[in-house]
Design a protein around this motif. Structure first.
Motif, PDB file in Angstrom:
ATOM      1  N   TYR A 245       0.869  -1.188   0.000  1.00  0.00           N
ATOM      2  CA  TYR A 245       0.000   0.000   0.000  1.00  0.00           C
ATOM      3  C   TYR A 245       0.901   1.231   0.000  1.00  0.00           C
ATOM      4  O   TYR A 245       1.655   1.453   0.940  1.00  0.00           O
ATOM      5  CB  TYR A 245      -0.882  -0.049   1.242  1.00  0.00           C
ATOM      6  CG  TYR A 245      -1.834   1.087   1.479  1.00  0.00           C
ATOM      7  CD1 TYR A 245      -2.386   1.845   0.451  1.00  0.00           C
ATOM      8  CD2 TYR A 245      -2.226   1.391   2.790  1.00  0.00           C
ATOM      9  CE1 TYR A 245      -3.290   2.867   0.707  1.00  0.00           C
ATOM     10  CE2 TYR A 245      -3.135   2.397   3.061  1.00  0.00           C
ATOM     11  CZ  TYR A 245      -3.665   3.136   2.031  1.00  0.00           C
ATOM     12  OH  TYR A 245      -4.573   4.151   2.298  1.00  0.00           O
ATOM     13  N   GLY A 262      -7.598  -1.407   4.252  1.00  0.00           N
ATOM     14  CA  GLY A 262      -7.327  -2.622   5.000  1.00  0.00           C
ATOM     15  C   GLY A 262      -8.430  -3.652   4.838  1.00  0.00           C
ATOM     16  O   GLY A 262      -8.163  -4.848   4.679  1.00  0.00           O
ATOM     17  N   GLY A 266      -6.719  -6.043   2.345  1.00  0.00           N
ATOM     18  CA  GLY A 266      -5.840  -6.754   3.255  1.00  0.00           C
ATOM     19  C   GLY A 266      -5.835  -8.249   3.010  1.00  0.00           C
ATOM     20  O   GLY A 266      -6.702  -8.775   2.283  1.00  0.00           O
ATOM     21  N   PRO A 267      -4.874  -8.972   3.585  1.00  0.00           N
ATOM     22  CA  PRO A 267      -3.815  -8.427   4.433  1.00  0.00           C
ATOM     23  C   PRO A 267      -2.723  -7.735   3.620  1.00  0.00           C
ATOM     24  O   PRO A 267      -2.422  -8.152   2.507  1.00  0.00           O
ATOM     25  CB  PRO A 267      -3.265  -9.656   5.151  1.00  0.00           C
ATOM     26  CG  PRO A 267      -3.529 -10.786   4.188  1.00  0.00           C
ATOM     27  CD  PRO A 267      -4.830 -10.453   3.515  1.00  0.00           C
ATOM     28  N   LEU A 268      -2.161  -6.676   4.192  1.00  0.00           N
ATOM     29  CA  LEU A 268      -1.121  -5.893   3.539  1.00  0.00           C
ATOM     30  C   LEU A 268       0.241  -6.280   4.110  1.00  0.00           C
ATOM     31  O   LEU A 268       0.440  -6.262   5.327  1.00  0.00           O
ATOM     32  CB  LEU A 268      -1.361  -4.397   3.753  1.00  0.00           C
ATOM     33  CG  LEU A 268      -2.702  -3.846   3.263  1.00  0.00           C
ATOM     34  CD1 LEU A 268      -2.887  -2.411   3.751  1.00  0.00           C
ATOM     35  CD2 LEU A 268      -2.800  -3.902   1.741  1.00  0.00           C
ATOM     36  N   CYS A 301      -4.905   0.448   8.690  1.00  0.00           N
ATOM     37  CA  CYS A 301      -4.809  -0.394   7.488  1.00  0.00           C
ATOM     38  C   CYS A 301      -4.334  -1.800   7.809  1.00  0.00           C
ATOM     39  O   CYS A 301      -4.533  -2.722   7.012  1.00  0.00           O
ATOM     40  CB  CYS A 301      -3.927   0.262   6.433  1.00  0.00           C
ATOM     41  SG  CYS A 301      -2.147   0.215   6.764  1.00  0.00           S
ATOM     42  N   ALA A 303      -1.264  -3.041   8.100  1.00  0.00           N
ATOM     43  CA  ALA A 303      -0.087  -3.559   7.404  1.00  0.00           C
ATOM     44  C   ALA A 303       0.892  -4.189   8.399  1.00  0.00           C
ATOM     45  O   ALA A 303       1.056  -3.728   9.526  1.00  0.00           O
ATOM     46  CB  ALA A 303       0.604  -2.451   6.622  1.00  0.00           C
TER      47      ALA A 303
END
Length: 353
Positions: A245, A262, A266-268, A301, A303
């Protein structure tokens, strides 16, 4: 009007090129996008229903004439200079920090530049405006062949026409950008292979890599009369190493843009988040996150890892050159987030997955 006042006004208008989107006080340089009305385009200008409009001229002048910017060193030589490999294949990803919001991402056999700026100034004029305080982390002639370029929006510290022309002449990469910015690019140089897309558009980049343009809390312009006549965006990249991202420029607001990414993407594996150009808060809050905002954006988000950008190279606002890094560490400690989860690279340094 005194000579000193005239000079300060000229410096004000030129210096605002990156932070307020001014090209000069006599001309606009962004060609207006024409297209169907949508939930974020009214037929003339783009808008963010969950964002905030840019500050007006009185606020711009109030900031410029009342600010007390910290003194940055004239020049800070880089401790590192990267010489990237020709390609990165397999399930790996290699990110080299060029400086400010510029990155080289190598993954899936592709070489991708993000918001590439190799110019000395981020300004419409060569004699004034924000100037580099360090060299790009990769010398231009040491870049591998560039296959793709992502440009987030039209502000001068992100859309550098001179650099895009150099890349077009050398490698002819595809340039992916939000709606309307392609007109600015091709109006300058028809050889720039610009492709324009809307929020939520997913673009195949090749070799198992794709990018989706997602909303971000910002705005764009290149002159005083073209505010938001092109679109702005962040990017979610699908890569063999996981989803990345990339937020080149954004305010925080209530965090919904980060939570939405997110939830939808996601998942990031990694988020690149801006931490600089945030003072004074009364003026910058709606368009630029501060480090505490960036920590909340990371949490929102979800990450696994974050890298910082949008700091250290160009003095766009009032904080000191090292303030974003120090304020980020304080914000991470206050939130109980390990410092190694949100790393701060300097130009020329590399992060590998």
């Amino acid at each position: 009007m005194t000579l000193i006042t005239r000079r300060r006004l000229l410096a004000t208008f030129a210096g605002l090129a990156a932070t307020a989107g001014l090209s000069s006080f006599w001309a606009s340089r962004m060609t207006s996008y024409k297209g169907p009305i949508t939930d974020h385009f009214d037929g003339e200008r783009f808008f963010d229903r969950d964002g905030a409009p840019p500050k007006g001229w009185l606020d711009v002048l109030r900031w410029r004439f009342t600010s007390k910017p910290a003194k940055w060193p004239d020049w800070l030589p880089n401790a590192s200079t990267d010489v990237p490999p020709p390609r990165v294949t397999g399930s790996a990803a290699r990110l080299s920090y060029v400086g400010h919001a510029s990155w080289l991402l190598q993954t899936g056999g592709l070489n991708i530049l993000i918001d590439p700026v190799w110019s000395e100034r981020v300004s419409p004029v060569s004699f004034a405006g924000p100037k580099r305080h360090n060299d790009p982390g990769i010398a231009f002639d040491k870049l591998p062949k560039i296959d793709r370029v992502l440009v987030s929006h039209g502000h001068y510290d992100h859309l550098d026409l001179v650099t895009l022309s150099r890349l077009a002449a050398r490698d002819a990469p595809r340039v992916i950008t939000p709606l309307g910015n392609d007109l600015t690019m091709t109006g300058h140089d028809a050889a720039i292979r610009a492709e324009a897309y809307d929020w939520s558009d997913r673009v195949e980049l090749g070799d198992g890599v794709a990018v989706t343009l997602v909303p971000t809390r910002h705005w764009t312009a290149r002159g005083p009369f073209d505010r938001n006549r092109a679109l702005w965006a962040s990017f979610v990249l699908e890569t063999p190493a996981g989803k990345i991202y990339v937020v080149c420029d954004s305010g925080y607001g209530d965090g919904r843009h980060f939570r939405n990414v997110g939830a939808a993407h996601g998942p990031l594996r990694l988020a690149i988040l801006p931490i600089g150009a945030y003072e004074p808060r009364w003026f910058m809050k709606d368009q630029h996150m501060n480090p505490a905002d960036a920590v909340m954006a990371l949490t929102d988000c979800g990450a696994q890892q974050a890298l910082a950008n949008h700091h250290f190279t160009f003095q766009l606002t009032d904080e000191a050159i090292d303030a974003p890094e120090q304020d980020l560490y304080a914000a991470l400690d206050a939130a109980g987030v390990p410092r190694e989860r949100f790393r701060v690279l300097k130009p020329g340094q590399v992060f590998e997955i």
